[in-house]
Design a protein around this motif. Sequence first.
Motif, PDB file in Angstrom:
ATOM      1  N   PRO A  66       0.538  12.898  -2.292  1.00 45.87           N
ATOM      2  CA  PRO A  66       0.249  11.926  -3.356  1.00 45.87           C
ATOM      3  C   PRO A  66      -0.971  12.358  -4.158  1.00 45.87           C
ATOM      4  N   ARG A  67      -0.892  12.122  -5.448  1.00 44.05           N
ATOM      5  CA  ARG A  67      -1.976  12.530  -6.335  1.00 44.05           C
ATOM      6  C   ARG A  67      -3.272  11.814  -5.976  1.00 44.05           C
ATOM      7  N   GLY A  68      -4.343  12.558  -5.963  1.00 44.23           N
ATOM      8  CA  GLY A  68      -5.658  11.942  -5.803  1.00 44.23           C
ATOM      9  C   GLY A  68      -6.013  11.496  -4.404  1.00 44.23           C
ATOM     10  N   LEU A  69      -5.196  11.835  -3.398  1.00 43.26           N
ATOM     11  CA  LEU A  69      -5.497  11.396  -2.026  1.00 43.26           C
ATOM     12  C   LEU A  69      -5.559  12.592  -1.080  1.00 43.26           C
TER      13      LEU A  69
ATOM     14  N   LEU B 281       0.838  -1.212   0.000  1.00 45.73           N
ATOM     15  CA  LEU B 281       0.000   0.000   0.000  1.00 45.73           C
ATOM     16  C   LEU B 281       0.869   1.256   0.000  1.00 45.73           C
TER      17      LEU B 281
ATOM     18  N   MET C  87       2.038   1.830  -3.471  1.00 43.60           N
ATOM     19  CA  MET C  87       0.952   2.293  -4.346  1.00 43.60           C
ATOM     20  C   MET C  87       0.654   3.765  -4.100  1.00 43.60           C
ATOM     21  N   GLU C  88       0.583   4.147  -2.815  1.00 49.28           N
ATOM     22  CA  GLU C  88       0.191   5.509  -2.456  1.00 49.28           C
ATOM     23  C   GLU C  88       1.231   6.551  -2.837  1.00 49.28           C
TER      24      GLU C  88
ATOM     25  N   ALA D 294       1.406  -2.463  -6.917  1.00 46.06           N
ATOM     26  CA  ALA D 294       1.988  -3.364  -5.921  1.00 46.06           C
ATOM     27  C   ALA D 294       0.921  -4.349  -5.463  1.00 46.06           C
TER      28      ALA D 294
ATOM     29  N   TYR E 172       3.077   5.056  -6.899  1.00 44.61           N
ATOM     30  CA  TYR E 172       2.102   4.773  -7.949  1.00 44.61           C
ATOM     31  C   TYR E 172       2.424   3.506  -8.736  1.00 44.61           C
ATOM     32  N   VAL E 173       3.152   2.569  -8.115  1.00 45.13           N
ATOM     33  CA  VAL E 173       3.401   1.284  -8.771  1.00 45.13           C
ATOM     34  C   VAL E 173       2.240   0.338  -8.464  1.00 45.13           C
TER      35      VAL E 173
END
Lengths: 353, 353
Positions: free
Chosen positions: A343-346, A229, A232-233, A239, A236-237
Amino acid sequence: VNTTAVNTTPGALMLAEIREQPDVLARQLDTELERIRSVAAHLRAARPTTVLLAARGTSDHAAIYAKYLIETTLGLPCGLASMSTFTAYRAQARYENTLWIAISQSGGSPDLIQSTQRAAHCGATTLAITNSPDSPLASTSQMSISIEAGTERAVAATKSYTASLQAIWLLVDLWSGGDGSAARTLTDHMRRQVDRDDVLEVASRYRFIDRVITVGRGFSYPTAREGALKMMETSYVGAQAFSGADLLHGPVAMVDTACPVLVVGAAGMTADLLAPVVDRLHDRGADICVVGPPSVQARLPAAIRLLTPEGVDERLAPIVQIVPLQVLARQMATDRGHDPDQPRGLSKATSTR
Amino acid sequence: VNTTAVNTTPGALMLAEIREQPDVLARQLDTELERIRSVAAHLRAARPTTVLLAARGTSDHAAIYAKYLIETTLGLPCGLASMSTFTAYRAQARYENTLWIAISQSGGSPDLIQSTQRAAHCGATTLAITNSPDSPLASTSQMSISIEAGTERAVAATKSYTASLQAIWLLVDLWSGGDGSAARTLTDHMRRQVDRDDVLEVASRYRFIDRVITVGRGFSYPTAREGALKMMETSYVGAQAFSGADLLHGPVAMVDTACPVLVVGAAGMTADLLAPVVDRLHDRGADICVVGPPSVQARLPAAIRLLTPEGVDERLAPIVQIVPLQVLARQMATDRGHDPDQPRGLSKATSTR
């Protein structure tokens, strides 16, 4: 909530909170042990026969840890709650002898609050574990524990995760008749994990990856989930975390030489269960990095390694082993030109129904 | 076990078994209903207060379906079992009022057999749901149900999945006082799903993907999970399945315009819960494909669509909605030059500890 933070260094907030973790754990032991002891005493008297755990995101991984701990220490049947059972399907449940534990940093997500209220209405004993003792979730629960991580400003949760894990460990240890003292060894172990250069090599090797697989088993599985996580956060892989056994039941087919795999090893029987998984991953040509103490590293051959300390009790090890993965996620993000604090989008607190 | 199969057409076995599904469901209703009724009667008398489900791979997705169904229909606390609790940690459990349901096509994986035996030793009532009534798992369980899917030769399970789902639905319907008759509508719905050309367009669009995200919620979540597994097993893409709510708690950051997302929509409240998820995915520029009936499609805007029939009960819909994803996985694999009947690194029955 972090709009007021002005950061010149990408990931400065996340790094500061990673470094704060040893102090957070020590402070929680100083200030919260008596409160946790009284909750444990209440649970010993209440004698629930089943435990359900409700959480999302990072707290969901704390819930998975709690599940292994409760099952192996207390022997109670234990499951992760599906909140949609209440929020989408309005189920009537028979929860008379059920303990419902809701875990949330913010204590504010509507689905968690609503399903906790419904669980209580259906007869459950409800307990909130949050970093926000005045939150709606804590207020609506019959009992609550504050993890006392202090304000968490980085969007990617780090200190609230390890503080949740320690609070859960203390609760279960006291509930089962222990005195919680083994947690006092954690602070020193943690301090040696926080600043480490070996992560730079792994971050460099993962500089251009689009995907990564993380693998754990038993008590190392929540670490594999939380490490995935974090990547990912912040980086942006794609995972993907698996229990070693589940990986072999199908997903292993997608592993090839272009697919890095991060194996979180643990001591004891878990290393025995991971050895055949690592063998299969080598057969598929995977690039393997093993996270674990020297004795486990010796049994799981790998291209690269992230060492964690020897001799930590397997039930406490997840609190220590997540740290190199937090540091790795932050390093990967900044190497790749992202700011893990934004982080983008969060946003910091996520509301879902 | 499929070494004797000589296939000139890649994926011929998998396609044949996908097409066989309507007949399998009809036959199971004809031959197994009375057996399932007697198990249901036994469970009504036994009155378990908790249910644990043990499974791996495709059967794990049948277990997730069973969890939603048992929670929403019977109101019992329900969880997915962690087999390592027994195989790695040798836990003593208090399972006196617990029903332990083990689900497995082959009924042969050692961890499943061992943990089922331990569960019984700890007081649980044990039930096996398998495609192999003479298997060690069925023999070691106190009760067993045969899903009667016939020999499954393709490595990627299809007919054993839908047959498990129908058997679970019948069990829970009869347990809760129903007569199981609603399942009789499934065969016709299934038949219309098996041969469909719209999948070709989606397979073409996904020709070069390395990653895909699948999303469900509630009863559509197991479909998202199983669809992702089929694509991992046969097309070797990094397919990640999320509950819509969990996706928003962090992983959504990795979604961008290069990331296809397959949303499995369902009727009722679930569509309400997925609508804000689809909005967020559009904000991130995702390429969205929605799987679902026209009424749900109308509420979830998407670039491409896979239609499923209108008016199927939400609890039965997973049995129908997985079919286009099975067809898609097989089509993607053959388009990309793979033989889904011989996926790399896999054999039909997987043994784990």
